[in-house]
Design an enzyme around this catalytic site. Structure first.
Site, PDB file in Angstrom:
ATOM      1  N   ASP A 162       0.808  -1.227   0.000  1.00 36.72           N
ATOM      2  CA  ASP A 162       0.000   0.000   0.000  1.00 36.72           C
ATOM      3  C   ASP A 162       0.838   1.272   0.000  1.00 36.72           C
ATOM      4  O   ASP A 162       0.325   2.349  -0.314  1.00 36.72           O
ATOM      5  CB  ASP A 162      -1.001   0.024   1.162  1.00 36.72           C
ATOM      6  CG  ASP A 162      -0.366  -0.146   2.525  1.00 36.72           C
ATOM      7  OD1 ASP A 162       0.770   0.301   2.727  1.00 36.72           O
ATOM      8  OD2 ASP A 162      -1.023  -0.737   3.409  1.00 36.72           O
ATOM      9  N   ASP A 202       5.449  -1.577   2.173  1.00 33.56           N
ATOM     10  CA  ASP A 202       4.539  -1.953   3.252  1.00 33.56           C
ATOM     11  C   ASP A 202       3.446  -2.874   2.726  1.00 33.56           C
ATOM     12  O   ASP A 202       2.724  -2.532   1.787  1.00 33.56           O
ATOM     13  CB  ASP A 202       3.907  -0.693   3.849  1.00 33.56           C
ATOM     14  CG  ASP A 202       3.143  -0.980   5.111  1.00 33.56           C
ATOM     15  OD1 ASP A 202       3.765  -0.958   6.184  1.00 33.56           O
ATOM     16  OD2 ASP A 202       1.925  -1.235   5.029  1.00 33.56           O
ATOM     17  N   ASP A 204       0.102  -4.712   2.042  1.00 34.80           N
ATOM     18  CA  ASP A 204      -1.307  -4.330   2.081  1.00 34.80           C
ATOM     19  C   ASP A 204      -2.111  -5.515   2.584  1.00 34.80           C
ATOM     20  O   ASP A 204      -2.421  -6.445   1.839  1.00 34.80           O
ATOM     21  CB  ASP A 204      -1.767  -3.916   0.681  1.00 34.80           C
ATOM     22  CG  ASP A 204      -3.233  -3.512   0.642  1.00 34.80           C
ATOM     23  OD1 ASP A 204      -3.867  -3.456   1.731  1.00 34.80           O
ATOM     24  OD2 ASP A 204      -3.751  -3.267  -0.462  1.00 34.80           O
ATOM     25  N   ASP A 233       6.895  -8.980  15.086  1.00 31.45           N
ATOM     26  CA  ASP A 233       7.561  -7.690  14.971  1.00 31.45           C
ATOM     27  C   ASP A 233       6.577  -6.594  14.570  1.00 31.45           C
ATOM     28  O   ASP A 233       5.695  -6.794  13.732  1.00 31.45           O
ATOM     29  CB  ASP A 233       8.666  -7.792  13.908  1.00 31.45           C
ATOM     30  CG  ASP A 233       9.480  -6.519  13.786  1.00 31.45           C
ATOM     31  OD1 ASP A 233      10.121  -6.133  14.786  1.00 31.45           O
ATOM     32  OD2 ASP A 233       9.480  -5.913  12.699  1.00 31.45           O
ATOM     33  N   HIS A 237       2.080  -1.401  13.666  1.00 28.98           N
ATOM     34  CA  HIS A 237       2.009  -0.918  12.289  1.00 28.98           C
ATOM     35  C   HIS A 237       1.184  -1.834  11.389  1.00 28.98           C
ATOM     36  O   HIS A 237       1.089  -1.592  10.185  1.00 28.98           O
ATOM     37  CB  HIS A 237       3.416  -0.803  11.706  1.00 28.98           C
ATOM     38  CG  HIS A 237       4.345   0.018  12.541  1.00 28.98           C
ATOM     39  ND1 HIS A 237       4.320   1.393  12.552  1.00 28.98           N
ATOM     40  CD2 HIS A 237       5.319  -0.343  13.412  1.00 28.98           C
ATOM     41  CE1 HIS A 237       5.250   1.846  13.375  1.00 28.98           C
ATOM     42  NE2 HIS A 237       5.866   0.808  13.915  1.00 28.98           N
ATOM     43  N   GLU A 263       5.442  -7.222  19.587  1.00 27.04           N
ATOM     44  CA  GLU A 263       6.211  -6.025  19.895  1.00 27.04           C
ATOM     45  C   GLU A 263       5.358  -4.810  19.533  1.00 27.04           C
ATOM     46  O   GLU A 263       5.281  -4.405  18.383  1.00 27.04           O
ATOM     47  CB  GLU A 263       7.520  -5.997  19.091  1.00 27.04           C
ATOM     48  CG  GLU A 263       8.370  -4.769  19.389  1.00 27.04           C
ATOM     49  CD  GLU A 263       9.013  -4.160  18.150  1.00 27.04           C
ATOM     50  OE1 GLU A 263       9.927  -3.336  18.316  1.00 27.04           O
ATOM     51  OE2 GLU A 263       8.593  -4.475  17.020  1.00 27.04           O
ATOM     52  N   ASP A 412      13.687   3.899  48.771  1.00 24.19           N
ATOM     53  CA  ASP A 412      15.031   3.432  48.443  1.00 24.19           C
ATOM     54  C   ASP A 412      15.258   1.957  48.760  1.00 24.19           C
ATOM     55  O   ASP A 412      16.337   1.431  48.487  1.00 24.19           O
ATOM     56  CB  ASP A 412      16.080   4.243  49.215  1.00 24.19           C
ATOM     57  CG  ASP A 412      16.065   5.711  48.845  1.00 24.19           C
ATOM     58  OD1 ASP A 412      15.895   6.013  47.648  1.00 24.19           O
ATOM     59  OD2 ASP A 412      16.202   6.547  49.750  1.00 24.19           O
ATOM     60  N   ASP A 434      18.365   0.958  45.699  1.00 28.32           N
ATOM     61  CA  ASP A 434      19.080   1.760  44.704  1.00 28.32           C
ATOM     62  C   ASP A 434      19.879   2.874  45.367  1.00 28.32           C
ATOM     63  O   ASP A 434      20.441   3.729  44.693  1.00 28.32           O
ATOM     64  CB  ASP A 434      18.107   2.350  43.682  1.00 28.32           C
ATOM     65  CG  ASP A 434      17.172   3.398  44.282  1.00 28.32           C
ATOM     66  OD1 ASP A 434      17.082   3.480  45.522  1.00 28.32           O
ATOM     67  OD2 ASP A 434      16.528   4.127  43.507  1.00 28.32           O
TER      68      ASP A 434
END
Length: 497
Positions: A162, A202, A204, A233, A237, A263, A412, A434
């Protein structure tokens, strides 16, 4: 997923490009299993656009697992197909599950160009057109001359995508182009107006031929490799509806449980909750907010409020679908999402993901083995924390069971206890700081019992009182792992080495 299972990301961005990783894994599988690793996330195993040097995220031919002479090499960065399958077999023989890294968002390195009409859109607002449509030339024809029709005769053309980010008529043209009669997917991250496009060509996912080929490839991959799950992955998107259908099809084809973790890179817990909801819990997600909490805590030293270390995380709010991690290949130094967790804090972070009951922890290869590499004029050294991680893995296997009492009441100095279960009755206590260290009373349900610090940071034992409470200690900027025992036993003896 194995109870108290632990995943390892068995690679990093700068793993050597000498084709040795698969063979190394075959040699190390039994060792890793003995240490308590129950699953391995392996890098993309197929041919990338730069052949034997490609990390794998610039995917070219998903059917070429290091078998065909394409992109100037037969092997991938990690080895040959034969070595890959042998490594998987060795790991499974050792009792380790294998999760394959799957890159379905884009393809790169097309074999021939095609001319197509396309409209330029803005990088920061993909819904905004920068001008009229024009004819561009793009590398969208994938014919795979080295493989031919082996495994699949499908050839990719511009209409299977796309959008793209190149124009061979003008290599100075850096625009994103939405291709003729195409639309960005709507069920993706809304950043930049629409974050469907990430890079290269990319896919489609509204195209029936695209979906069919990706599904057929997935079935072939399962039948060929016999993997146990997927690391998916760049899911922010890609159409969430597509992944619902694809995962259902893969599980139906396999007729067995297939683990999946996506992810979705977003430091916002509500966004992650929404994605889990729209995908119906079909996949776990990496706990990105937890990673950023670790990053910030490590940078702030004693000024970070450890009471808030789990706030706004999947580990806290959606633990059954949280894959917890300290760093990965994208966050390590010099990479795109660089957000380093400083070395001094990593033992604390690993104790948090390995010794609590929430989440599915993932150990990063360089954090275990160490790493040295150079890039862009910088020399990087990542410290090995193997000695600490081995202690935590041992404690996870033998002591980290049952109910959990939290003592997150000092900015702490925080701790927790695990009370054990019927099969693992001993339990443990964890205390970390810490800042300057300190002492904390914590309940173990083990009255009049001697506890020793497995890390050996503190040599003196702790003896609980008549009702099972003990005053546990830790040094500044460190963590102590307390387990019960009749007498002090050197840690190497506990491991049987």
């Amino acid at each position: 997923m194995v109870i108290n299972g632990t995943m390892m990301q068995y690679f990093h961005w700068y793993s050597p490009s000498d084709g040795s990783l698969w063979s190394e894994l075959a040699q190390n599988a039994q060792y890793l299993a003995k240490k308590g690793i129950t699953a391995l996330w392996l890098p993309p195993a197929y041919k990338g656009s730069s052949g034997g040097y490609d990390v794998g995220y610039s995917s070219y031919d998903l059917f070429d697992l290091g078998e065909f002479n394409q992109k100037d090499s037969v092997r991938t960065k990690y080895g040959t197909k034969e070595e890959y399958l042998a490594a998987i077999a060795a790991a499974k023989n050792a009792g380790i599950n294998i999760y394959a890294d799957i890159v379905l968002n884009h393809k790169n390195g097309g074999d021939a160009t095609e001319d197509v009409e396309a409209t330029p859109v803005a990088w920061d607002n993909r819904n905004y057109e920068l001008g009229n449509a024009k004819t561009i030339r793009i590398y969208s024809n994938y014919t795979f001359p080295g493989r031919g029709d082996r495994y699949s005769s499908f050839k990719w053309h511009w209409y299977h995508f796309d959008s793209v980010n190149h124009n061979a008529y003008d290599w100075n043209d850096k625009n994103i182009y939405r291709l003729k009669d195409k639309h960005f997917e709507n069920d993706v991250n809304p950043e930049h107006g629409n974050y469907d496009f990430l890079m290269a060509c990319d896919l489609d996912m509204s195209n029936a031929e695209t979906r069919q080929e990706v599904a057929e490839w997935g079935k072939w991959y399962l039948d060929t490799t016999h993997i146990d799950g997927f690391r998916l992955d760049a899911v922010k998107h890609i159409s969430s509806l597509f992944y619902c259908g694809w995962l259902d099809a893969m599980r139906q084809h396999a007729q067995r449980e297939l683990f999946a973790v996506g992810e979705y890179w977003e430091d916002d817990i509500e966004t992650l909750h929404r994605y889990i909801s729209v995908t119906g819990g079909r996949m776990s997600l990496f706990d990105v907010p937890l990673h950023y909490n670790f990053h910030r805590a490590s940078r702030m030293g004693g000024y970070y409020d450890l009471r808030t270390i789990l706030d706004g995380t999947l580990m806290q709010q959606q633990p059954a679908l949280a894959v917890t991690f300290v760093e990965n290949h994208d966050t390590q130094p010099l990479q795109a999402l660089e957000s380093v967790v400083e070395s001094w804090f990593k033992p604390l972070a690993y104790a948090l993901i390995l010794l609590r009951r929430e989440g599915y922890p993932c150990v990063f290869y360089p954090d275990y083995y160490g790493a040295r590499y150079s890039d862009r004029g910088y020399e990087i050294r990542m410290d090995s924390h193997r000695s600490s991680i081995d202690i935590f893995l041992h404690a996870r296997q033998h002591y980290a069971y049952g109910d959990q009492n939290d003592y997150f009441d000092n900015r702490d100095l925080i701790g927790w206890t695990r009370l054990g279960d019927r099969e693992h009755p001993q339990g443990l206590a964890v205390l970390m700081s810490d800042s300057s260290g300190g002492r904390k009373w914590m309940k173990t349900d083990k009255p009049n019992t001697v506890f020793y610090d497995l890390t050996e940071n503190i040599k003196e034992p702790v003896i609980t009182n008549d009702v099972g409470w003990g005053e546990f200690r830790c040094e500044g900027g460190s963590v102590s792992i307390w387990v019960q025992g009749e007498k002090f036993t050197p840690f190497v003896a506990l491991l049987g080495v």
